[in-house]
Design a protein around this motif. Sequence first.
Motif, PDB file in Angstrom:
ATOM      1  N   LEU A 260      -7.557  -2.692  -1.641  1.00 54.72           N
ATOM      2  CA  LEU A 260      -6.446  -1.955  -1.034  1.00 54.72           C
ATOM      3  C   LEU A 260      -6.927  -0.649  -0.414  1.00 54.72           C
ATOM      4  CD1 LEU A 260      -3.547  -2.446  -3.608  1.00 54.72           C
ATOM      5  CD2 LEU A 260      -3.820  -3.509  -1.376  1.00 54.72           C
ATOM      6  N   ASP A 261      -7.904  -0.015  -1.037  1.00 57.14           N
ATOM      7  CA  ASP A 261      -8.463   1.220  -0.503  1.00 57.14           C
ATOM      8  C   ASP A 261      -9.124   0.961   0.848  1.00 57.14           C
ATOM      9  OD1 ASP A 261      -9.082   4.010  -0.730  1.00 57.14           O
ATOM     10  OD2 ASP A 261     -11.144   3.452  -1.216  1.00 57.14           O
TER      11      ASP A 261
ATOM     12  N   GLU B 227      -6.347   0.366   3.388  1.00 53.92           N
ATOM     13  CA  GLU B 227      -5.648   1.606   3.735  1.00 53.92           C
ATOM     14  C   GLU B 227      -6.451   2.429   4.737  1.00 53.92           C
ATOM     15  OE1 GLU B 227      -3.433   5.375   1.590  1.00 53.92           O
ATOM     16  OE2 GLU B 227      -4.787   4.133   0.397  1.00 53.92           O
TER      17      GLU B 227
ATOM     18  N   ILE C 298       0.859  -1.183   0.000  1.00 49.43           N
ATOM     19  CA  ILE C 298       0.000   0.000   0.000  1.00 49.43           C
ATOM     20  C   ILE C 298       0.891   1.227   0.000  1.00 49.43           C
ATOM     21  CG2 ILE C 298      -1.717   1.311   1.315  1.00 49.43           C
ATOM     22  CD1 ILE C 298      -2.819  -1.338   2.335  1.00 49.43           C
ATOM     23  N   ASN C 299       0.723   2.060  -1.016  1.00 51.84           N
ATOM     24  CA  ASN C 299       1.539   3.273  -1.147  1.00 51.84           C
ATOM     25  C   ASN C 299       3.035   2.976  -1.070  1.00 51.84           C
ATOM     26  OD1 ASN C 299      -0.761   4.904  -1.377  1.00 51.84           O
ATOM     27  ND2 ASN C 299      -0.910   5.141   0.827  1.00 51.84           N
TER      28      ASN C 299
END
Length: 196
Positions: free
Chosen positions: A46-47, A50, A29-30
């Motif tokens: 993933l959003d 996060e 993630i990021n």
Amino acid sequence: MKKFLFLVGLVMAAALFVSCTGDTTTVKINGKNVRVSKITAEKFTLDDIERALDRESVVKNLKRPKNASDFGKKKYEIEWKALDRQLNQHGTVLVIHYEKGIEVNKDGKAWFYDFDKFKCVEPEYIDFIAVESVMHPGVWEPASVEIDIMKDLTFSYGYTGKGSEGRFEVFFMPKQVYEAKGITSVKDLIVNKKVF
């Protein structure tokens, strides 16, 4: 815009980098590797993860009650359809509202949430549904639910800690999806309500 972000999240989930060890897995993630349960990686985008990690950074430091003894009088209880993120029903979940907190019961397990740690100003006036935790599969947490101005069915996790209102999880289900499941209003999610 929300629907676009929802679709982007699905695409990102499809391209998820995963390496597994035991019951956990690593997701990127990021640009950072994060360990989550395999169930979390399979069920959520993933959003979702996060946003859940952001809230978890605050919630993990909150001391949650072990029972409802300090919650005051029982006001009412609502039995809701227990829904996953695709609005498939997995039995029911009982949410008991007290003067100062909420008890959630699912499949013989109970979790307790005191109103001092809810993001909304007056949670005692909201009928909370319960949804499964993203970071803790099998744990059910209070969430507000509404059909918003865009006609999306919107679920927003409520337990965030005072002063951390920006650290929340919310997900949207478009009208055509929830109507295809036979849901026309929030009342369709209620199985039973008992007032004390």
